[in-house]
Design a protein around this motif. Structure first.
Motif, mmCIF file in Angstrom:
data_model
loop_
_atom_site.group_PDB
_atom_site.id
_atom_site.type_symbol
_atom_site.label_atom_id
_atom_site.label_comp_id
_atom_site.label_asym_id
_atom_site.label_seq_id
_atom_site.Cartn_x
_atom_site.Cartn_y
_atom_site.Cartn_z
ATOM 1 N N PHE A 168 0.737 -1.154 -0.048
ATOM 2 C CA PHE A 168 0.025 -0.049 0.200
ATOM 3 C C PHE A 168 0.916 1.224 0.114
ATOM 4 O O PHE A 168 0.620 2.063 -0.690
ATOM 5 C CB PHE A 168 -1.015 -0.078 1.052
ATOM 6 N N ARG A 169 2.003 1.184 0.806
ATOM 7 C CA ARG A 169 2.876 2.449 0.684
ATOM 8 C C ARG A 169 3.598 2.633 -0.392
ATOM 9 O O ARG A 169 4.010 3.514 -0.716
ATOM 10 C CB ARG A 169 3.761 2.229 2.047
ATOM 11 N N ASP A 186 -1.609 -11.028 -9.528
ATOM 12 C CA ASP A 186 -2.519 -9.972 -10.031
ATOM 13 C C ASP A 186 -1.356 -8.550 -9.916
ATOM 14 O O ASP A 186 -0.891 -8.486 -8.944
ATOM 15 C CB ASP A 186 -3.710 -9.718 -9.389
ATOM 16 N N LEU A 187 -1.676 -8.202 -11.174
ATOM 17 C CA LEU A 187 -0.911 -6.701 -11.231
ATOM 18 C C LEU A 187 -1.680 -5.684 -10.556
ATOM 19 O O LEU A 187 -3.126 -5.711 -10.832
ATOM 20 C CB LEU A 187 -1.005 -6.177 -12.712
ATOM 21 N N ILE A 188 -1.130 -5.065 -9.393
ATOM 22 C CA ILE A 188 -1.938 -4.069 -8.561
ATOM 23 C C ILE A 188 -1.791 -2.671 -9.008
ATOM 24 O O ILE A 188 -2.598 -1.870 -8.976
ATOM 25 C CB ILE A 188 -1.287 -4.061 -6.989
ATOM 26 N N GLY A 189 -0.542 -2.298 -9.696
ATOM 27 C CA GLY A 189 -0.316 -1.022 -10.269
ATOM 28 C C GLY A 189 1.205 -0.834 -10.193
ATOM 29 O O GLY A 189 1.990 -1.962 -10.408
ATOM 30 N N ALA A 248 7.692 3.092 -13.671
ATOM 31 C CA ALA A 248 6.937 2.111 -14.339
ATOM 32 C C ALA A 248 7.119 0.602 -13.882
ATOM 33 O O ALA A 248 6.478 -0.294 -14.598
ATOM 34 C CB ALA A 248 7.367 2.189 -15.960
ATOM 35 N N THR A 249 7.963 0.501 -12.763
ATOM 36 C CA THR A 249 7.883 -0.821 -12.337
ATOM 37 C C THR A 249 6.561 -1.360 -11.790
ATOM 38 O O THR A 249 5.855 -0.803 -11.198
ATOM 39 C CB THR A 249 9.017 -0.808 -10.877
ATOM 40 N N LYS A 250 6.172 -2.415 -12.392
ATOM 41 C CA LYS A 250 5.083 -3.105 -12.196
ATOM 42 C C LYS A 250 4.929 -3.831 -10.835
ATOM 43 O O LYS A 250 5.988 -4.651 -10.338
ATOM 44 C CB LYS A 250 4.632 -4.041 -13.117
ATOM 45 N N VAL A 251 3.998 -3.790 -9.888
ATOM 46 C CA VAL A 251 3.845 -4.214 -8.504
ATOM 47 C C VAL A 251 2.639 -5.361 -8.651
ATOM 48 O O VAL A 251 1.676 -5.145 -9.087
ATOM 49 C CB VAL A 251 3.543 -3.023 -7.668
ATOM 50 N N PHE A 252 3.058 -6.717 -8.028
ATOM 51 C CA PHE A 252 2.167 -7.591 -7.972
ATOM 52 C C PHE A 252 1.997 -7.660 -6.558
ATOM 53 O O PHE A 252 2.612 -7.623 -5.745
ATOM 54 C CB PHE A 252 2.732 -8.785 -8.527
ATOM 55 N N ALA A 253 0.577 -8.542 -6.343
ATOM 56 C CA ALA A 253 0.216 -8.690 -5.066
ATOM 57 C C ALA A 253 0.917 -9.645 -4.077
ATOM 58 O O ALA A 253 1.318 -9.124 -3.177
ATOM 59 C CB ALA A 253 -1.199 -9.326 -5.093
#
Length: 499
Positions: free
Chosen positions: A164-165, A213-216, A231-236
């Protein structure tokens, strides 16, 4: 070459791994943070520490990375299970996190059984009420900190707060949600029935997602502090045990894991959501989509050995400490140890039981005691394996990771006590590697986690059970199982003398 990062948010430290497309770990940094233990049985942490130390670790990792940060495509997480993090409407922390190893909630576990009933709880959550789980912690806050409870807007688990942070987005994956005692395991949804019965507003439960899942992507602030690309993809990500299973290739029904860290875990893959172990072992959603795993836990596995070393050989390195145990015969010349030094979970969910050395003889040397501790830890883990086998599960091959996989003699002891082939992997990164594999799969490097495991994981050695040792350990295991029954009343009587 492209890269991903696996973040393993543990109880004592955060470890970040940089992994390339071949599965090689090309960078590793860790940072520790303290426990807060105000009273006996309490265990808390400041979630801000998780964020600060993760930023430090990632910044160092990126600073030493010779490539372009934009080549780091994704990041995912493994996290300590069951902890409670609560935020208010402004998404600010309401208190310190209460951790998995906090045991203050015996009263709340009894309340759950009284209000819900054990059978209904098992039907919905597949698990019994234990002090370490999240739901009893929520009820403790409700009972003893009502002003804080009334302000709860959302609760989450440790790695979810960190994510979240990093992204500003709030979610929880199924593998971690399964350890809260609020998830309907089979339906993969929060249990409105449990929330209503226990006076919990269901809206405080976060949205559920799959571990891959991709979170953002990263917030600008987090990217600036770490040097990573926005642009680094963040997954759950997933629960530490689920990620440890992925990192060891436990992705099909013929695979079982033995992981020995501070606690010890025996984990077996399950495809079905309707197996019934009657609460004897944990039954959780896997970090692999639409899969499950069963798990037995020894609370003080590696901790039992590190405790013994700290007390009796604190100045020695580990290899010197365990040297000589290979010369001690099977059964340590009649010396047994039960690793209940902080209580036990499987098959005895007992916060009051304590450890024992049984059969101490004047001929026993330090090496006998060390081997007895190792054998006792392995006997405890074998209790879980025997539960699985008793329920019809075939277990003949076990992948071993963690501290128990760092010593050849201990690996052979596992093969002999478990009566199974023990596999040692080239990579022993466990949960951190599992998190990296979730990111690699999420980034589209592979069509499945199974394909990722085939590429990333290599076997370096196999330990076969020795028939004579198997026979002797089977006899000793029966004696080991009697120790609990003969000592739990004594340990309960001794409670008043503990400080």
């Amino acid at each position: 070459m492209k890269y991903v990062i696996g973040v393993d948010l543990g109880t004592s430290s955060v470890k970040v791994l940089l992994v390339d497309q071949t599965g090689s770990v090309v960078g590793e940094v860790s940072r520790s943070y303290p426990l807060i233990q105000e009273k006996s049985g309490y265990s808390e942490q400041d979630p801000n520490q998780w964020v600060e130390k993760t930023i430090e670790a990632l910044a160092e990792l990126v600073a030493n990375f010779p490539g372009n940060p934009s080549d780091i495509e994704g990041i995912s997480f493994s996290g300590q299970m069951h902890g409670l993090v609560i935020l208010d409407e402004q998404l600010q922390l309401l208190r310190n996190a209460i951790l998995w190893n906090d045991t203050r909630t015996t009263e709340q576990c009894e309340q759950i059984y009284h209000i819900v009933g054990k059978e209904k709880l098992l039907k919905i959550t597949k698990n019994v009420a234990l002090e370490g789980f999240t739901l009893p912690k929520i009820l403790w806050v409700k009972q003893y900190e009502p002003n804080i409870f009334e302000k709860i807007h959302v609760f989450m688990l440790p790695k979810d707060y960190l994510r979240f942070r990093i992204t500003g987005k709030i979610h929880m994956d199924y593998s971690d949600a399964a350890g809260t005692l609020l998830l309907d395991i089979a339906k993969k949804e929060w249990s409105g029935e449990l929330c209503e019965a226990l006076g919990i507003d269901p809206t405080i439960c976060p949205p559920l997602v799959e571990s891959s899942d991709l979170i953002g992507t990263l917030t600008k602030e987090f990217a600036d502090k770490t040097g990573l690309s926005e642009a680094t993809k963040v997954f759950a990500g997933g629960a530490d045990n689920a990620c440890g299973a992925i990192g060891a290739g436990i992705l099909s029904s013929d695979k079982t894991l033995c992981s020995i860290g501070t606690s010890g875990v025996v984990l077996s893959y399950e495809e079905r959501k309707d197996r019934d172990f009657k609460g004897k072992v944990h039954y959780f959603n896997h970090a692999k989509e639409n899969a499950y795993y069963t798990m037995g836990v020894t609370l003080a596995a590696g901790y039992s050995l590190s405790w013994f070393k700290e007390v009796f050989a604190n100045d020695e390195n580990f290899n010197d400490f365990v040297s000589g145990i290979e010369e001690v015969p099977v059964g340590s010349n009649g010396l047994l140890f039960t690793p209940y030094i902080v209580g036990e979970r499987t098959p005895h969910p007992d916060a009051n039981i304590r450890g024992s050395f049984i059969g101490v003889d004047s001929k026993h040397t330090r090496a006998h005691f060390i081997r007895a501790v190792i054998e006792g830890i392995t006997f405890s883990l074998n209790e879980s394996i025997e539960i699985f086998r008793g329920a019809g599960k075939k277990i003949d091959t076990i992948i071993s990771i963690g501290g128990g996989a760092k010593n050849d003699t201990w690996l052979q002891i596992q093969a002999d006590i478990f009566n199974a082939k023990i596999i040692k992997l080239a990579s022993d990164q466990g949960p951190g590697m599992g998190a990296a594999m979730l990111a690699a799969y999420g980034c589209g490097w592979f069509d499945s986690l199974d394909q990722c495991a085939d590429r990333f994981l290599d076997v370096v050695k196999v330990y076969e059970p020795i028939p004579d040792n198997v026979k002797r350990y089977r006899e000793l295991f029966k004696i080991y199982q009697e120790v609990y029954e003969h000592t739990f009343v004594i340990c309960k009587s001794l409670m008043k003398y503990r400080k």
